[in-house]
Design an enzyme around this catalytic site. Sequence first.
Site, PDB file in Angstrom:
ATOM      1  CD  GLU A  45      -2.657   1.270   2.446  1.00 25.00           C
ATOM      2  OE1 GLU A  45      -3.469   2.039   2.241  1.00 25.00           O
ATOM      3  OE2 GLU A  45      -2.178   0.732   3.608  1.00 25.00           O
ATOM      4  CG  ASP A 119      -1.802  15.988  -2.448  1.00 24.61           C
ATOM      5  OD1 ASP A 119      -2.156  15.907  -3.087  1.00 24.61           O
ATOM      6  OD2 ASP A 119      -1.377  16.257  -1.773  1.00 24.61           O
TER       7      ASP A 119
END
Length: 220
Positions: A45, A119
Amino acid sequence: MRHRIVRTKEATLAAGSEYIVPGEPRDNKGKWKALFKNDNPIWLEIGSGKGQFLTGLAKLHPEINFLACEGLDDVYVRIVEKCLADNINNLLIIPCFMDHATEFFEDGELDKVFINFCDPWPKKRHIKRRLTNRDKLTEYCKVLGEEKLIQFKTDNDPLFEFTLEEIEALGLEMLEMTRDLAKSPYEEKNIHTEYEDKFSGFGKSINYVVIKTKNIFDKV
């Protein structure tokens, strides 16, 4: 998103030091299974936050090795807390930011990649920083090899549309896709992140896609 300083950080990180990859993580390129001391598949991840998602997966899949990549110690200390509390023994934390996956992994070394609520970098001049731009997707395909999976979740609709365009441009196959994960058939198997719980609670729909990798390395 701002993160609170964890006052017990040093003691927690010391108590759970076995969960943190020591030294320079890039030095483990091609040797990650040796670090886990087994030959199990590796799922990564990128941007693990406080670790609710990946520790949940690690508990469900003891037959898989998990790597949580997170660069902020005030954040990944929460992953250590969860690992200590649940005695998780198949998860390691890469304590840095990962700009290029190919610097950390050999071709085909990984078996699945997760990107959750990264982001969005909304300005056009920052496209190269988006974790789902075509160059980075190509890098993930390279470190995964063919016929492996990339899973992406985001609450940011423009980033999701951008990602779908990048997937199409590379000719990658979408195995699963929805713009409202909570109301889709995929929610039954979905493990939430902390961020996902927060924004789903506000009524924000979550975008989700799973991609199958192939050889697109010459497109970079």
